[in-house]
Design an enzyme around this catalytic site. Structure first.
Site, PDB file in Angstrom:
ATOM      1  N   ASP A 185       0.852  -1.194   0.000  1.00 55.02           N
ATOM      2  CA  ASP A 185       0.000   0.000   0.000  1.00 55.02           C
ATOM      3  C   ASP A 185       0.885   1.241   0.000  1.00 55.02           C
ATOM      4  O   ASP A 185       1.452   1.613   1.041  1.00 55.02           O
ATOM      5  CB  ASP A 185      -0.921   0.009   1.226  1.00 55.02           C
ATOM      6  CG  ASP A 185      -2.058  -0.996   1.112  1.00 55.02           C
ATOM      7  OD1 ASP A 185      -2.215  -1.585   0.032  1.00 55.02           O
ATOM      8  OD2 ASP A 185      -2.783  -1.181   2.111  1.00 55.02           O
ATOM      9  N   GLU A 269     -10.302  -8.441  -0.064  1.00 51.04           N
ATOM     10  CA  GLU A 269     -10.428  -9.904  -0.066  1.00 51.04           C
ATOM     11  C   GLU A 269     -11.511 -10.375   0.898  1.00 51.04           C
ATOM     12  O   GLU A 269     -11.750  -9.761   1.938  1.00 51.04           O
ATOM     13  CB  GLU A 269      -9.087 -10.539   0.318  1.00 51.04           C
ATOM     14  CG  GLU A 269      -7.995 -10.234  -0.698  1.00 51.04           C
ATOM     15  CD  GLU A 269      -6.600 -10.559  -0.205  1.00 51.04           C
ATOM     16  OE1 GLU A 269      -5.720 -10.801  -1.061  1.00 51.04           O
ATOM     17  OE2 GLU A 269      -6.364 -10.553   1.018  1.00 51.04           O
ATOM     18  N   LYS A 382     -12.429 -11.809  -4.542  1.00 48.70           N
ATOM     19  CA  LYS A 382     -11.039 -12.247  -4.359  1.00 48.70           C
ATOM     20  C   LYS A 382     -10.860 -12.954  -3.026  1.00 48.70           C
ATOM     21  O   LYS A 382     -11.351 -12.503  -1.988  1.00 48.70           O
ATOM     22  CB  LYS A 382     -10.089 -11.044  -4.451  1.00 48.70           C
ATOM     23  CG  LYS A 382      -8.620 -11.444  -4.409  1.00 48.70           C
ATOM     24  CD  LYS A 382      -7.696 -10.369  -4.949  1.00 48.70           C
ATOM     25  CE  LYS A 382      -7.621  -9.168  -4.041  1.00 48.70           C
ATOM     26  NZ  LYS A 382      -6.522  -8.246  -4.450  1.00 48.70           N
ATOM     27  N   THR A 429      -5.119 -15.468  -5.387  1.00 46.31           N
ATOM     28  CA  THR A 429      -3.783 -14.874  -5.467  1.00 46.31           C
ATOM     29  C   THR A 429      -2.688 -15.927  -5.327  1.00 46.31           C
ATOM     30  O   THR A 429      -2.962 -17.114  -5.237  1.00 46.31           O
ATOM     31  CB  THR A 429      -3.606 -13.806  -4.377  1.00 46.31           C
ATOM     32  OG1 THR A 429      -3.723 -14.439  -3.100  1.00 46.31           O
ATOM     33  CG2 THR A 429      -4.660 -12.730  -4.490  1.00 46.31           C
ATOM     34  N   GLU A 467      -4.255 -13.908  -9.769  1.00 44.81           N
ATOM     35  CA  GLU A 467      -3.421 -12.719  -9.618  1.00 44.81           C
ATOM     36  C   GLU A 467      -2.091 -13.160  -9.023  1.00 44.81           C
ATOM     37  O   GLU A 467      -2.019 -14.176  -8.338  1.00 44.81           O
ATOM     38  CB  GLU A 467      -4.063 -11.697  -8.663  1.00 44.81           C
ATOM     39  CG  GLU A 467      -5.353 -11.093  -9.130  1.00 44.81           C
ATOM     40  CD  GLU A 467      -5.916 -10.069  -8.135  1.00 44.81           C
ATOM     41  OE1 GLU A 467      -5.217  -9.789  -7.129  1.00 44.81           O
ATOM     42  OE2 GLU A 467      -7.018  -9.570  -8.364  1.00 44.81           O
ATOM     43  N   LEU A 470       2.853 -10.926  -5.359  1.00 44.73           N
ATOM     44  CA  LEU A 470       4.023 -10.064  -5.255  1.00 44.73           C
ATOM     45  C   LEU A 470       4.423  -9.566  -6.635  1.00 44.73           C
ATOM     46  O   LEU A 470       4.225 -10.263  -7.629  1.00 44.73           O
ATOM     47  CB  LEU A 470       5.203 -10.839  -4.654  1.00 44.73           C
ATOM     48  CG  LEU A 470       5.008 -11.421  -3.253  1.00 44.73           C
ATOM     49  CD1 LEU A 470       6.186 -12.321  -2.902  1.00 44.73           C
ATOM     50  CD2 LEU A 470       4.863 -10.326  -2.219  1.00 44.73           C
TER      51      LEU A 470
END
Length: 565
Positions: A185, A269, A382, A429, A467, A470
């Site tokens: 972030d 998520e 997600k 992810t 996705e 990292l």
């Protein structure tokens, strides 16, 4: 999930995890999850949204002398023809369209486009590379910041119009969480000011752990149906926001905007904020902590315990589950032998805790489905890739996050089934990770986790999208993404097209446009578009794109320079 930790990247080679604990877990998981594919190819097309790819000559070489713009268009046309169409679906040969996540601060706190020139150049560069589209966070804290029901779409109007003009599709994320506090972030975008005021007046609207620590990333799901936000429930606020978005951008729905990803928790998520990195509360690979100690969640727990016939279980969650940075064997509740997770009480609590999360998802997706029905949009949610301690019996970090997944229980099938009821895509992810890249003493197993999730989505007949967790720019990660997206997870899958319906790449930034990274990325996009049946090596694909890269260098250079100023 975006755990941007240097030790997780590690060396890109190493020894696979060897552990009796891991081996046993793998055998049990595999036996419990093996699914035979249904005989009907029509079912495969419906459940996994396959699309057709037509092979053809590369028109870039024929137009190279015409200059960058012509070459870009030619390359994009070729890729569009080769890649399956994300919106329509259907086909025989497959291929996975690639989307790229936009910067978190694409729209400023003043509701303007951030770095407008850089945005335009970057979108044109992405389009030239054959990217299908972009993913952008539509922040609740920006749009409805000032007052309830006062929506300011400034900035988003312009960005989405830019995407339309360039010819990129858009995955719009309804981001009902705070930005800031998670690794990766780069900016801070709080919840709307009037929401923050309500939380200040009633601190129990925040997720709370057993030590009284409040987490303000997202409104506690325990308050979902309580009119605590200026007379509206949180779910009503989310629904009103999505409806306003649909009304404002109705001219783009189903054409430019092809997917709505509905945020349902921290980092967008579907999970509890069990591993908060802000202020160093949690560090990888700690087990995290249960987040059910606000008064609204405890009220639900009390009612569940009374209904179960054990009212004494309703006053608190487990008191022996350790702290955020413990490991499973440090705790009585999560240890492998005689751990509380594997008792009647443990099953009661974990069933309630995970069901609260599922009910939360059900409420919001029901609203999203009714709002965006008949618009041609896809809806997605997600789920976090919590791969650390996956090789243990209790899977403690998954349990604290709300995924009741243990060696003896499949926690991802109920999530997939819930998404299937709303025709939603299961977005997952950590697709780029390999088991041996992760700390082996923490029994990390991202590949096995992705395999389990893929099997769950197959059984539930729900599309799977991916996705990377990292930022990665190397061929080694690209190869892993390509391999994972093919969903070749059992012997019976040979010859069957069961690819992911889309992949979203983290993230558009100056690093991506560096010459060495950009060349690998363009080859990766092309390889993904060719599908699982393509047997061309990465070197061959990269050689094919070399001339294109040379011709379009000025455009990419402009994007890189613009993003750094």
């Amino acid at each position: 999930m975006a755990l941007n930790l240097s030790h997780q990247l590690g060396a890109f080679a190493g020894t696979p995890i060897k552990s009796r604990e891991m081996t046993t877990a793998t055998s049990v998981t595999s036996s419990s999850l093996s699914v035979s594919p249904p005989p009907s190819s029509a079912w495969i097309h419906k459940a996994l949204n396959l699309n057709h790819k037509a092979r053809g000559m590369n028109p870039v070489l024929a137009t190279a002398r015409a200059g960058p713009s012509v070459a870009c268009k030619a390359f994009a046309v070729e890729t569009t023809e080769e890649q399956r169409t994300y919106k329509e679906g259907g086909g025989r040969n497959g291929g996975v369209p690639v989307f790229v996540m936009m910067p978190l601060d694409s729209v400023t706190m003043g509701n303007n486009v951030n770095r407008r020139k850089a945005m335009k150049a970057s979108l044109e560069a992405l389009k030239s590379a054959g990217v299908e589209g972009i993913m952008i966070d539509v922040w609740w804290g920006l749009v409805e910041r000032e007052s309830p029901g006062g929506y300011n779409w400034g900035g988003y109007d312009e960005v989405l119009e830019m995407a339309r003009k360039v010819g990129l599709k858009v995955q719009a994320v309804m981001s009902f969480h705070q930005c800031g506090g998670n690794v990766g972030d780069s900016v801070t975008i709080p919840l709307p000011q009037w929401v923050v005021e309500e939380v200040d007046n009633d601190p129990d609207l925040a997720y709370t752990d057993q030590w009284g620590r409040r987490n303000h990333e997202y409104i506690s799901l325990g308050a979902d149906t309580v009119p605590v936000l200026k007379g509206r429930t949180p779910v009503q606020c989310y629904s009103d926001f999505m409806r306003a978005f649909g009304d404002n951008f109705k001219h783009l729905l189903g054409d430019t905007i092809v997917e709505i990803q509905v945020g349902m928790g921290p980092a967008g998520e579907l999970r509890y904020p069990s591993y908060p990195e802000q202020d160093g509360t949690w560090k990888f690979p700690g087990i995290g902590a249960f987040q059910c100690y606000d008064k609204y969640s405890l009220s639900s727990l009390k009612a569940a315990a009374e209904a179960y016939g054990k009212p004494e279980w309703g006053s608190t969650g487990p008191t022996d589950a350790g702290h955020y940075n413990n490991w499973p064997e440090d705790t009585q509740f999560f240890k492998k032998e005689d751990g509380g997770w594997n008792t009647e009480y443990g099953d009661f609590f974990l069933t309630w805790y995970s069901q609260m999360l599922l009910d939360h998802g059900e409420r919001i997706l029901s609203s999203a489905k009714s709002i965006f029905e008949n618009t041609g949009l896809k809806i997605s949610a997600k789920v976090a890739g919590i791969h650390w301690h996956y090789g243990t019996r209790s899977h403690a970090p998954e349990l604290t996050a709300g995924y009741y997944n243990t060696r003896f229980r499949n926690g991802y099938l109920p999530i997939a089934q819930m998404l299937a009821r709303h025709n939603a895509i299961f977005n997952f992810t950590c697709i780029e990770m390999r088991d041996h890249e992760q700390p082996q003493d923490a029994l990390c197993a991202p590949e096995q986790l992705v395999n389990q999730v893929a099997l769950a989505t197959l059984a539930a007949e729900v599309p799977l999208a991916g996705e990377n967790a990292l930022p990665r720019y190397d061929d080694y990660a690209h190869e892993q993404i390509h391999k994972a997206s093919a969903l070749s997870f059992d012997q019976n899958s040979e010859g069957e097209n069961r690819e992911m319906c889309a992949f979203t790449y983290l993230r558009m930034n100056p690093e991506l446009f560096k010459a060495e990274n950009w060349g690998k990325f363009v080859g990766f996009v092309k390889k993904m578009g060719e599908g699982r049946d393509s047997h061309r090596c990465w070197e061959e694909v990269e050689r094919e794109t070399e001339h294109f890269l040379h011709v379009t260098q000025p455009l990419v250079q402009e994007a890189a320079v613009s993003l750094t100023h």
